[in-house]
Design an enzyme around this catalytic site. Structure first.
Site, PDB file in Angstrom:
ATOM      1  N   ARG A  27      -5.021  -5.315   4.031  1.00  5.43           N
ATOM      2  CA  ARG A  27      -4.194  -4.425   4.848  1.00  5.43           C
ATOM      3  C   ARG A  27      -2.917  -4.008   4.116  1.00  5.43           C
ATOM      4  O   ARG A  27      -2.463  -2.882   4.258  1.00  5.43           O
ATOM      5  CB  ARG A  27      -3.851  -5.101   6.177  1.00  5.43           C
ATOM      6  CG  ARG A  27      -5.062  -5.281   7.092  1.00  5.43           C
ATOM      7  CD  ARG A  27      -4.633  -5.538   8.515  1.00  5.43           C
ATOM      8  NE  ARG A  27      -5.787  -5.914   9.328  1.00  5.43           N
ATOM      9  CZ  ARG A  27      -6.097  -7.152   9.679  1.00  5.43           C
ATOM     10  NH1 ARG A  27      -5.334  -8.154   9.279  1.00  5.43           N
ATOM     11  NH2 ARG A  27      -7.152  -7.408  10.426  1.00  5.43           N
TER      12      ARG A  27
ATOM     13  N   LYS B 127      19.936  -6.150   7.157  1.00  5.05           N
ATOM     14  CA  LYS B 127      20.604  -5.801   8.414  1.00  5.05           C
ATOM     15  C   LYS B 127      21.590  -6.887   8.811  1.00  5.05           C
ATOM     16  O   LYS B 127      21.344  -8.077   8.588  1.00  5.05           O
ATOM     17  CB  LYS B 127      19.570  -5.620   9.535  1.00  5.05           C
ATOM     18  CG  LYS B 127      18.392  -4.738   9.171  1.00  5.05           C
ATOM     19  CD  LYS B 127      17.366  -4.683  10.292  1.00  5.05           C
ATOM     20  CE  LYS B 127      16.101  -3.985   9.852  1.00  5.05           C
ATOM     21  NZ  LYS B 127      15.275  -4.837   8.955  1.00  5.05           N
TER      22      LYS B 127
ATOM     23  N   ASP C  75      11.869  -4.165   3.536  1.00  4.90           N
ATOM     24  CA  ASP C  75      12.790  -4.201   4.665  1.00  4.90           C
ATOM     25  C   ASP C  75      12.923  -5.619   5.206  1.00  4.90           C
ATOM     26  O   ASP C  75      11.953  -6.194   5.705  1.00  4.90           O
ATOM     27  CB  ASP C  75      12.278  -3.268   5.770  1.00  4.90           C
ATOM     28  CG  ASP C  75      13.214  -3.211   6.968  1.00  4.90           C
ATOM     29  OD1 ASP C  75      14.048  -2.287   7.010  1.00  4.90           O
ATOM     30  OD2 ASP C  75      13.115  -4.082   7.851  1.00  4.90           O
TER      31      ASP C  75
END
Length: 280
Positions: A234, A74, A44
């Site tokens: 992570r 976007k 994203d």
């Protein structure tokens, strides 16, 4: 990886890798490369993140077939309006080095939203976009703009985490099977959330870390989540949430953590870095 079916019939991986605020100095390329190697197939980005080119290069260099990677970008405010939006999309495609994006969002509800949305609808019909959606729309703003659209958005990307579960918005979107994509799914890394006794207890029970419990809760509750990290452990851990399932009682317990209030950190980031960085 679990897949979520959108209201237009397209499928999206339930966990994506967000690149908000990762610099375009090679750090984004490295992070996306690491994420793809860890098993992510959903990336994203956004024009306003200024790192689309590094995302595209990492995807190309990965050797993974394009059709196996779900890519979102976007449209930022300077490209709103019908003609401007068409040019904004072309710029994103050029920077990404792609013929199409899987999902393209209106980043903020401001200005000529209807004109920009019409351009996205046409680009979808032309095959340049597979799915179209919006971001940062509250219930009030949704009711103002979406009735003007000929096509229902597939997603609304908003802040969402156990402390801010967006219950009113989720009920509204459910009427048209619009999915929520959750940014800040770990609550800005808030230690109050990550160290909450209910979450820590479940982490101990399932042999997971608190972040994995939170992400599992959100995915199991029907959200698409977009955790972001540049830490290798992570990155790998945030996608390792599909080998256990929370019970109905545990899900209900975590739903009670909702405060109805969003975090403050992102607003402070926006003040420090300028309007372009204010919202994922």
């Amino acid at each position: 990886m679990e897949m979520v079916t959108l209201n237009d019939g397209n499928k999206i991986p339930a966990v994506g890798f967000g690149v908000f605020l990762i610099p375009n100095d090679g750090a984004t390329y490295e992070a996306v490369t690491r994420a793809l190697k860890a098993g992510y197939r959903h990336i994203d980005t956004a024009a306003a993140y200024f790192n689309e080119a590094e995302v595209g290069k990492a995807v190309k260099d990965s050797g993974i077939p394009r059709e196996e990677i779900f890519i979102t970008s976007k449209l930022w405010l300077q490209d709103y309006g019908y003609e401007a939006a068409k040019k904004g999309l072309e710029t994103s495609l050029e920077k990404l080095g792609l013929d199409y994006v899987d999902l393209y969002l209106l980043h903020q509800p401001y200005g000529d939203v209807a004109g920009a949305w019409k351009a996205l609808e046409e680009a979808k019909a032309e095959g340049k976009i597979r799915s179209i959606g919006v971001s940062n729309m509250t219930p009030k703003i949704w009711k103002e703009f979406v009735p003007q659209f000929a096509t229902m958005p597939a997603v609304n990307q908003v802040e969402c985490n156990p402390f801010f579960q967006q219950k009113e918005l989720r009920a509204l979107l459910a009427e048209n099977d619009v999915k929520i994509e959750a940014y800040q799914p770990l609550g800005h890394g808030d230690e109050t959330l990550l160290s909450h006794p209910d979450i820590v207890k479940l982490a101990d029970k399932y042999g997971k870390n608190p972040g994995q419990i939170i992400l599992r809760f959100e995915v199991q509750d029907g959200l698409i989540v977009l955790p972001k990290s540049t830490n290798p452990q992570r990155i790998a851990g945030n996608i390792d949430i599909f080998d256990f399932e929370l019970s109905d009682g545990e899900m209900d317990s975590l739903r009670t953590l909702d405060t109805g209030k969003n975090g403050l950190v992102i607003g402070l980031v926006g003040i420090a870095l300028g309007a372009d960085a204010k919202h994922p």
